[in-house]
Motif scaffolding. Structure first.
Motif, PDB file in Angstrom:
ATOM      1  N   GLN A   1      -9.092  -8.857 -19.120  1.00  0.00           N
ATOM      2  CA  GLN A   1      -8.777  -8.350 -17.943  1.00  0.00           C
ATOM      3  C   GLN A   1      -7.065  -7.887 -17.897  1.00  0.00           C
ATOM      4  OE1 GLN A   1     -10.707  -9.251 -14.528  1.00  0.00           O
ATOM      5  NE2 GLN A   1     -12.007  -8.912 -16.202  1.00  0.00           N
ATOM      6  N   TYR A   2      -6.925  -7.000 -16.684  1.00  0.00           N
ATOM      7  CA  TYR A   2      -5.611  -6.440 -16.689  1.00  0.00           C
ATOM      8  C   TYR A   2      -4.840  -7.305 -15.731  1.00  0.00           C
ATOM      9  CZ  TYR A   2      -6.588  -2.500 -19.355  1.00  0.00           C
ATOM     10  OH  TYR A   2      -6.914  -1.541 -20.455  1.00  0.00           O
ATOM     11  N   TYR A   3      -3.655  -7.880 -16.116  1.00  0.00           N
ATOM     12  CA  TYR A   3      -2.662  -8.771 -15.248  1.00  0.00           C
ATOM     13  C   TYR A   3      -1.625  -7.652 -14.959  1.00  0.00           C
ATOM     14  CZ  TYR A   3      -4.387 -13.089 -17.321  1.00  0.00           C
ATOM     15  OH  TYR A   3      -5.320 -14.266 -17.779  1.00  0.00           O
ATOM     16  N   SER A   4      -1.269  -7.580 -13.435  1.00  0.00           N
ATOM     17  CA  SER A   4      -0.375  -6.818 -12.977  1.00  0.00           C
ATOM     18  C   SER A   4       0.522  -7.526 -12.005  1.00  0.00           C
ATOM     19  CB  SER A   4      -1.043  -5.628 -12.087  1.00  0.00           C
ATOM     20  OG  SER A   4      -1.594  -5.927 -10.987  1.00  0.00           O
ATOM     21  N   PHE A   5       1.929  -6.960 -12.227  1.00  0.00           N
ATOM     22  CA  PHE A   5       3.001  -7.820 -11.270  1.00  0.00           C
ATOM     23  C   PHE A   5       3.631  -6.808 -10.746  1.00  0.00           C
ATOM     24  CE2 PHE A   5       1.832 -10.310 -15.109  1.00  0.00           C
ATOM     25  CZ  PHE A   5       1.475 -11.736 -14.948  1.00  0.00           C
TER      26      PHE A   5
ATOM     27  N   PHE B   1       3.081  -9.916 -25.253  1.00  0.00           N
ATOM     28  CA  PHE B   1       3.716  -9.830 -23.994  1.00  0.00           C
ATOM     29  C   PHE B   1       5.059  -9.198 -24.148  1.00  0.00           C
ATOM     30  CE2 PHE B   1       5.625 -11.450 -20.096  1.00  0.00           C
ATOM     31  CZ  PHE B   1       4.862 -10.642 -19.120  1.00  0.00           C
ATOM     32  N   VAL B   2       5.202  -7.949 -23.782  1.00  0.00           N
ATOM     33  CA  VAL B   2       6.582  -7.203 -23.652  1.00  0.00           C
ATOM     34  C   VAL B   2       7.102  -7.579 -22.370  1.00  0.00           C
ATOM     35  CG1 VAL B   2       7.805  -5.075 -23.704  1.00  0.00           C
ATOM     36  CG2 VAL B   2       5.620  -5.336 -24.925  1.00  0.00           C
ATOM     37  N   TYR B   3       7.963  -8.470 -22.428  1.00  0.00           N
ATOM     38  CA  TYR B   3       8.732  -9.125 -21.065  1.00  0.00           C
ATOM     39  C   TYR B   3       9.553  -8.049 -20.423  1.00  0.00           C
ATOM     40  CZ  TYR B   3      11.692 -12.117 -17.852  1.00  0.00           C
ATOM     41  OH  TYR B   3      12.636 -12.301 -16.998  1.00  0.00           O
ATOM     42  N   ILE B   4       9.584  -7.981 -19.136  1.00  0.00           N
ATOM     43  CA  ILE B   4      10.409  -7.099 -18.239  1.00  0.00           C
ATOM     44  C   ILE B   4      10.984  -7.978 -17.313  1.00  0.00           C
ATOM     45  CG2 ILE B   4      10.597  -5.245 -16.743  1.00  0.00           C
ATOM     46  CD1 ILE B   4       7.865  -4.088 -17.982  1.00  0.00           C
ATOM     47  N   ARG B   5      12.348  -7.932 -17.136  1.00  0.00           N
ATOM     48  CA  ARG B   5      13.118  -9.037 -16.480  1.00  0.00           C
ATOM     49  C   ARG B   5      12.868  -9.009 -15.048  1.00  0.00           C
ATOM     50  NH1 ARG B   5      17.820  -8.986 -13.531  1.00  0.00           N
ATOM     51  NH2 ARG B   5      19.170 -11.072 -13.724  1.00  0.00           N
ATOM     52  N   ASP B   6      12.461  -7.786 -14.469  1.00  0.00           N
ATOM     53  CA  ASP B   6      12.156  -7.699 -12.816  1.00  0.00           C
ATOM     54  C   ASP B   6      10.816  -8.079 -12.225  1.00  0.00           C
ATOM     55  OD1 ASP B   6      15.140  -7.484 -11.996  1.00  0.00           O
ATOM     56  OD2 ASP B   6      14.925  -5.379 -12.594  1.00  0.00           O
ATOM     57  N   LEU B   7       9.967  -8.735 -13.107  1.00  0.00           N
ATOM     58  CA  LEU B   7       8.747  -8.917 -12.972  1.00  0.00           C
ATOM     59  C   LEU B   7       8.731 -10.021 -11.665  1.00  0.00           C
ATOM     60  CD1 LEU B   7       6.688  -8.781 -15.986  1.00  0.00           C
ATOM     61  CD2 LEU B   7       6.899  -7.076 -14.471  1.00  0.00           C
ATOM     62  N   ASN B   8       7.695  -9.914 -10.956  1.00  0.00           N
ATOM     63  CA  ASN B   8       7.374 -11.133  -9.786  1.00  0.00           C
ATOM     64  C   ASN B   8       6.139 -11.492 -10.164  1.00  0.00           C
ATOM     65  OD1 ASN B   8       6.925 -12.534  -7.455  1.00  0.00           O
ATOM     66  ND2 ASN B   8       6.975 -10.916  -6.133  1.00  0.00           N
ATOM     67  N   PHE B   9       6.289 -12.835 -10.884  1.00  0.00           N
ATOM     68  CA  PHE B   9       5.159 -13.577 -11.390  1.00  0.00           C
ATOM     69  C   PHE B   9       4.423 -14.181 -10.281  1.00  0.00           C
ATOM     70  CE2 PHE B   9       7.827 -13.520 -15.302  1.00  0.00           C
ATOM     71  CZ  PHE B   9       6.945 -13.011 -16.017  1.00  0.00           C
ATOM     72  N   TYR B  10       5.029 -14.247  -9.109  1.00  0.00           N
ATOM     73  CA  TYR B  10       3.911 -14.749  -7.952  1.00  0.00           C
ATOM     74  C   TYR B  10       3.372 -13.608  -7.125  1.00  0.00           C
ATOM     75  CZ  TYR B  10       6.956 -18.811  -8.583  1.00  0.00           C
ATOM     76  OH  TYR B  10       7.489 -19.685  -9.117  1.00  0.00           O
ATOM     77  N   SER B  11       3.158 -12.406  -7.829  1.00  0.00           N
ATOM     78  CA  SER B  11       2.735 -11.436  -7.209  1.00  0.00           C
ATOM     79  C   SER B  11       1.403 -10.893  -7.982  1.00  0.00           C
ATOM     80  CB  SER B  11       3.457 -10.023  -6.967  1.00  0.00           C
ATOM     81  OG  SER B  11       3.860  -9.581  -8.563  1.00  0.00           O
ATOM     82  N   LEU B  12       0.985 -11.996  -8.973  1.00  0.00           N
ATOM     83  CA  LEU B  12      -0.080 -11.769 -10.053  1.00  0.00           C
ATOM     84  C   LEU B  12      -1.482 -11.053  -9.282  1.00  0.00           C
ATOM     85  CD1 LEU B  12      -1.591 -11.941 -12.583  1.00  0.00           C
ATOM     86  CD2 LEU B  12      -2.047 -14.469 -11.909  1.00  0.00           C
TER      87      LEU B  12
END
Length: 360
Positions: free
Chosen positions: A211-215, A179-190
């Protein structure tokens, strides 16, 4: 879509479980050297005895504490039921201990220097197998495994070298490998789907389940909102609609001042409109910086929901986006700042500071 429902259901149940009917609040002893906790009626639940790394100002389920006894320091985690766990295992970062997040708190094994996770009852739900763990966001954590802690010569701060990043859940199940972390991800928008999301403000990651996870990316979201909602209509009415109830501005020599948004916009409208219009000019030198709400400026009760139990900004839910405009003449000093807070009702202008203009 079934998996999305499960993830959100877990978050709701976890949050409800974590929210006790009576959150205790911290209070000082007479000489403000030690902290205790009392209930909503002012009944003392814990006499003042904590100091040092005890940064929690609200006690819901579990907190990190330190106390001095016989000239020796003791540190541990304390649950609401009085259970003591994780002695000498406090996770600290930048001279602060961890704070409960969704009913969970991180710890560090002093023998291995690796991190794990306690739940609200003090049970280890993620063993100390990781080099680093994030706080819990929507029942998920970013994790770094098998990394090495290194320092530049003469630098007191360390950095991680190597290792592998993962996205895991609070049962220690790997959701996304590498998982390539990106600082500005909104994990509540999964969102999860069989194909990558085509939404331009989302980031896509392929999960171990195929499956594809998008944030949502906060910065992309903000830029889209700025271009399509605010800058397309710079009327007084639209500016006021997209402003916080109070706007904080900097004025020499008084410092930060609060003003009702209608009054502030009415008195400074010409300047606000002209500066924001500059953002539509391709030659304008500006950038956007993301952060969290400043707890030393925004201290009154209306800002309370934007901070956690340790008075730290919840930038993983409510980031600030600061538009920083550089002067046209490169030899001039100073910058113009327009800071927007992400709220439950969208982005709101919350503070302004200027290079030359005298705001009022």
């Amino acid at each position: 879509m079934k998996k999305i429902v499960l993830l959100y259901t877990f978050l709701v149940s976890c949050t409800l479980f974590a929210q006790t009917s009576d959150t205790w609040t911290a209070f000082w002893n007479k000489d403000t050297t030690k902290i205790g906790f009392q209930d909503k009626n002012g009944v003392i639940k814990i006499e003042p005895k904590f100091t040092g790394f005890t940064i929690a100002r609200k006690f819901e389920n579990i907190i990190a504490v330190t106390e001095e006894e016989n000239n020796k320091w003791k540190s541990y985690y304390l649950t609401k039921e009085g259970k003591i766990i994780g002695r000498d295992s406090l996770y600290t970062f930048d001279n602060s201990t961890d704070c409960e997040s969704e009913g969970f708190i991180r710890f560090r094994d002093p023998k291995t220097d690796k991190m794990g996770l306690f739940n609200s009852k003090g049970t280890i739900v993620i063993p100390a197998d990781y080099s680093a763990l994030s706080n819990v966001k929507n029942g998920m954590l970013t994790a770094l495994i098998d990394a090495k802690k290194e320092r530049e010569q003469g630098d007191e701060h360390f950095f991680w070298s190597g290792g592998k990043e993962l996205l895991i859940d609070i049962t220690n199940k790997v959701l996304i490998d590498n998982f390539v972390y990106i600082r500005d991800l909104n994990f509540y928008s999964l969102e999860k789907s069989k194909e990558p999301s085509k939404d331009p403000i989302r980031e896509n990651f392929k999960g171990v389940d195929g499956q594809y996870y998008s944030f949502i990316n906060f910065e992309k979201e903000f830029k889209f909102w700025l271009e399509n909602t605010l800058l397309k209509d710079l009327s007084k009415a639209n500016l006021e609609k997209h402003s916080f109830d109070k706007i904080t501005y900097w004025k020499e020599p008084d410092g930060w001042i609060n003003s009702a948004k209608a009054k502030f916009i009415n008195q400074n409208y010409t300047y606000l409109k002209l500066k924001l219009q500059e953002l539509q000019n391709l030659k304008t030198d500006y950038f956007i910086s993301s952060d969290g709400l400043n707890q030393f400026i925004f201290e009154s009760s209306e800002y309370e929901i934007y901070f956690n139990n340790c008075n730290e900004a919840k930038d993983w839910l409510y980031p600030t986006m600061d538009i920083v405009i550089n002067p046209k003449n490169k030899t001039d000093l100073g910058q113009d700042h327009f800071e927007f807070l992400r709220t439950e009702n969208g982005y709101k202008l919350i503070s302004v500071s200027t290079r030359q203009h005298n705001l009022k």
